[in-house]
Motif scaffolding. Sequence first.
Motif, PDB file in Angstrom:
ATOM      1  N   ALA A 105       0.870  -1.172   0.000  1.00 33.73           N
ATOM      2  CA  ALA A 105       0.000   0.000   0.000  1.00 33.73           C
ATOM      3  C   ALA A 105       0.904   1.218   0.000  1.00 33.73           C
ATOM      4  O   ALA A 105       1.857   1.307   0.777  1.00 33.73           O
ATOM      5  CB  ALA A 105      -0.901   0.008   1.228  1.00 33.73           C
ATOM      6  N   GLU A 106       0.624   2.166  -0.866  1.00 41.15           N
ATOM      7  CA  GLU A 106       1.476   3.338  -1.030  1.00 41.15           C
ATOM      8  C   GLU A 106       0.717   4.591  -0.604  1.00 41.15           C
ATOM      9  O   GLU A 106      -0.340   4.905  -1.143  1.00 41.15           O
ATOM     10  CB  GLU A 106       1.904   3.436  -2.496  1.00 41.15           C
ATOM     11  N   LEU A 107       1.297   5.330   0.373  1.00 41.60           N
ATOM     12  CA  LEU A 107       0.720   6.602   0.810  1.00 41.60           C
ATOM     13  C   LEU A 107       1.002   7.688  -0.217  1.00 41.60           C
ATOM     14  O   LEU A 107       0.173   8.545  -0.479  1.00 41.60           O
ATOM     15  CB  LEU A 107       1.334   7.037   2.141  1.00 41.60           C
ATOM     16  N   GLY A 108       2.194   7.660  -0.763  1.00 40.72           N
ATOM     17  CA  GLY A 108       2.613   8.670  -1.731  1.00 40.72           C
ATOM     18  C   GLY A 108       4.088   8.457  -2.049  1.00 40.72           C
ATOM     19  O   GLY A 108       4.731   7.545  -1.523  1.00 40.72           O
ATOM     20  N   ARG A 109       4.638   9.361  -2.876  1.00 43.44           N
ATOM     21  CA  ARG A 109       6.034   9.245  -3.288  1.00 43.44           C
ATOM     22  C   ARG A 109       6.691  10.614  -3.220  1.00 43.44           C
ATOM     23  O   ARG A 109       6.032  11.643  -3.255  1.00 43.44           O
ATOM     24  CB  ARG A 109       6.133   8.736  -4.730  1.00 43.44           C
ATOM     25  N   THR A 110       8.012  10.563  -3.186  1.00 38.01           N
ATOM     26  CA  THR A 110       8.797  11.786  -3.280  1.00 38.01           C
ATOM     27  C   THR A 110      10.145  11.441  -3.876  1.00 38.01           C
ATOM     28  O   THR A 110      10.518  10.263  -3.952  1.00 38.01           O
ATOM     29  CB  THR A 110       8.955  12.468  -1.898  1.00 38.01           C
ATOM     30  N   ARG A 111      10.877  12.484  -4.287  1.00 34.15           N
ATOM     31  CA  ARG A 111      12.202  12.293  -4.862  1.00 34.15           C
ATOM     32  C   ARG A 111      13.176  13.113  -4.016  1.00 34.15           C
ATOM     33  O   ARG A 111      12.973  14.307  -3.804  1.00 34.15           O
ATOM     34  CB  ARG A 111      12.199  12.752  -6.318  1.00 34.15           C
ATOM     35  N   LEU A 112      14.238  12.458  -3.540  1.00 36.90           N
ATOM     36  CA  LEU A 112      15.236  13.114  -2.702  1.00 36.90           C
ATOM     37  C   LEU A 112      16.614  12.965  -3.318  1.00 36.90           C
ATOM     38  O   LEU A 112      16.917  11.957  -3.958  1.00 36.90           O
ATOM     39  CB  LEU A 112      15.270  12.483  -1.301  1.00 36.90           C
ATOM     40  N   LEU A 113      17.461  13.977  -3.051  1.00 36.75           N
ATOM     41  CA  LEU A 113      18.867  13.849  -3.397  1.00 36.75           C
ATOM     42  C   LEU A 113      19.553  13.021  -2.311  1.00 36.75           C
ATOM     43  O   LEU A 113      19.066  12.937  -1.171  1.00 36.75           O
ATOM     44  CB  LEU A 113      19.518  15.228  -3.483  1.00 36.75           C
ATOM     45  N   ILE A 114      20.670  12.435  -2.634  1.00 35.63           N
ATOM     46  CA  ILE A 114      21.395  11.630  -1.637  1.00 35.63           C
ATOM     47  C   ILE A 114      21.754  12.497  -0.438  1.00 35.63           C
ATOM     48  O   ILE A 114      21.646  12.064   0.721  1.00 35.63           O
ATOM     49  CB  ILE A 114      22.654  10.993  -2.271  1.00 35.63           C
ATOM     50  N   ASN A 129       3.914  13.325  -2.454  1.00 38.14           N
ATOM     51  CA  ASN A 129       3.240  13.974  -3.577  1.00 38.14           C
ATOM     52  C   ASN A 129       1.719  13.937  -3.482  1.00 38.14           C
ATOM     53  O   ASN A 129       1.042  14.435  -4.364  1.00 38.14           O
ATOM     54  CB  ASN A 129       3.698  13.349  -4.900  1.00 38.14           C
ATOM     55  N   LYS A 130       1.158  13.341  -2.433  1.00 46.00           N
ATOM     56  CA  LYS A 130      -0.296  13.257  -2.301  1.00 46.00           C
ATOM     57  C   LYS A 130      -0.764  14.172  -1.180  1.00 46.00           C
ATOM     58  O   LYS A 130      -0.046  14.429  -0.213  1.00 46.00           O
ATOM     59  CB  LYS A 130      -0.734  11.824  -1.998  1.00 46.00           C
ATOM     60  N   LEU A 131      -2.021  14.607  -1.321  1.00 50.26           N
ATOM     61  CA  LEU A 131      -2.624  15.456  -0.299  1.00 50.26           C
ATOM     62  C   LEU A 131      -3.284  14.593   0.772  1.00 50.26           C
ATOM     63  O   LEU A 131      -3.613  13.424   0.534  1.00 50.26           O
ATOM     64  CB  LEU A 131      -3.685  16.360  -0.940  1.00 50.26           C
ATOM     65  N   ALA A 132      -3.488  15.167   1.918  1.00 47.55           N
ATOM     66  CA  ALA A 132      -4.163  14.461   3.010  1.00 47.55           C
ATOM     67  C   ALA A 132      -5.584  14.126   2.567  1.00 47.55           C
ATOM     68  O   ALA A 132      -6.263  14.931   1.937  1.00 47.55           O
ATOM     69  CB  ALA A 132      -4.195  15.335   4.270  1.00 47.55           C
ATOM     70  N   GLY A 133      -6.024  12.917   2.862  1.00 49.32           N
ATOM     71  CA  GLY A 133      -7.367  12.486   2.516  1.00 49.32           C
ATOM     72  C   GLY A 133      -7.439  11.783   1.158  1.00 49.32           C
ATOM     73  O   GLY A 133      -8.475  11.198   0.828  1.00 49.32           O
ATOM     74  N   GLU A 134      -6.379  11.862   0.354  1.00 50.31           N
ATOM     75  CA  GLU A 134      -6.387  11.131  -0.928  1.00 50.31           C
ATOM     76  C   GLU A 134      -6.270   9.647  -0.643  1.00 50.31           C
ATOM     77  O   GLU A 134      -5.654   9.238   0.342  1.00 50.31           O
ATOM     78  CB  GLU A 134      -5.222  11.570  -1.821  1.00 50.31           C
ATOM     79  N   PRO A 135      -6.853   8.814  -1.504  1.00 45.60           N
ATOM     80  CA  PRO A 135      -6.814   7.370  -1.245  1.00 45.60           C
ATOM     81  C   PRO A 135      -5.398   6.792  -1.411  1.00 45.60           C
ATOM     82  O   PRO A 135      -4.592   7.297  -2.185  1.00 45.60           O
ATOM     83  CB  PRO A 135      -7.761   6.785  -2.293  1.00 45.60           C
ATOM     84  N   LEU A 136      -5.153   5.735  -0.638  1.00 43.09           N
ATOM     85  CA  LEU A 136      -3.919   4.969  -0.788  1.00 43.09           C
ATOM     86  C   LEU A 136      -4.030   4.128  -2.055  1.00 43.09           C
ATOM     87  O   LEU A 136      -5.131   3.808  -2.503  1.00 43.09           O
ATOM     88  CB  LEU A 136      -3.733   4.030   0.403  1.00 43.09           C
ATOM     89  N   GLU A 137      -2.892   3.750  -2.603  1.00 41.13           N
ATOM     90  CA  GLU A 137      -2.906   2.863  -3.774  1.00 41.13           C
ATOM     91  C   GLU A 137      -2.392   1.500  -3.346  1.00 41.13           C
ATOM     92  O   GLU A 137      -1.374   1.395  -2.652  1.00 41.13           O
ATOM     93  CB  GLU A 137      -2.045   3.450  -4.898  1.00 41.13           C
ATOM     94  N   ILE A 138      -3.111   0.456  -3.752  1.00 44.55           N
ATOM     95  CA  ILE A 138      -2.734  -0.916  -3.402  1.00 44.55           C
ATOM     96  C   ILE A 138      -2.177  -1.573  -4.664  1.00 44.55           C
ATOM     97  O   ILE A 138      -2.837  -1.609  -5.705  1.00 44.55           O
ATOM     98  CB  ILE A 138      -3.936  -1.725  -2.850  1.00 44.55           C
ATOM     99  N   PHE A 139      -0.946  -2.079  -4.531  1.00 44.33           N
ATOM    100  CA  PHE A 139      -0.259  -2.727  -5.642  1.00 44.33           C
ATOM    101  C   PHE A 139      -0.101  -4.211  -5.342  1.00 44.33           C
ATOM    102  O   PHE A 139       0.194  -4.595  -4.209  1.00 44.33           O
ATOM    103  CB  PHE A 139       1.135  -2.121  -5.841  1.00 44.33           C
ATOM    104  N   VAL A 140      -0.305  -5.041  -6.357  1.00 42.82           N
ATOM    105  CA  VAL A 140      -0.027  -6.467  -6.256  1.00 42.82           C
ATOM    106  C   VAL A 140       1.032  -6.770  -7.302  1.00 42.82           C
ATOM    107  O   VAL A 140       0.813  -6.546  -8.501  1.00 42.82           O
ATOM    108  CB  VAL A 140      -1.298  -7.319  -6.482  1.00 42.82           C
TER     109      VAL A 140
END
Length: 175
Positions: A105-114, A129-140
């Motif tokens: 289950a993914e809350l959101g993503r971000t990109r960081l420098l080392i 990258n997601k706002l509060a209240g947006e649905p989680l994404e479920i990956f199989v």
Amino acid sequence: MSEDVNQDLLAEQWAAALEEQDDDSIGDGTSQNMSQNEALAEEWAAALASEEQEIVQKEKEQSVLSSKAHEAEFKDLTEDAKAIRPESGKHELDFILDIPLDVSAELGRTRLLINELLQLGQGSVVELNKLAGEPLEIFVNGKLVARGEAVVINEKFGVRLTDIISPIERVKQLA
């Protein structure tokens, strides 16, 4: 095709023999040329006759084989295919029930420098990258199959599914 090759070969031999005879006949006379021409003509006729016999033999064999051939008859399996087999559906899927799948289950993503990653410590906040209240994404196995919302049950996090991705949407995501 082999008949054409044989005839071409015989024609070439005939032409070569005639040329040799013409070269020899300059000093010998015409009676010897006539006997050689007749011998070549007989050889040519014999070759053509043997080819004709082969063709007739092949046609006879083909007619015998075609008379032995008959229309194939098949049993009608329509009723067998329509028959309901209550056990067959369950047994056909049993073999896939023990295949392990990775579900995430993914809350959101971000990109960081080392450098930014190395500066993180306890209590740091990482903006997603997601706002509060947006649905989680479920990956199989890395493929999006559903969306849901985070819930807490018996002090453990869980995901309540709110939307199952249709097969059409999954195909669109592949493109």
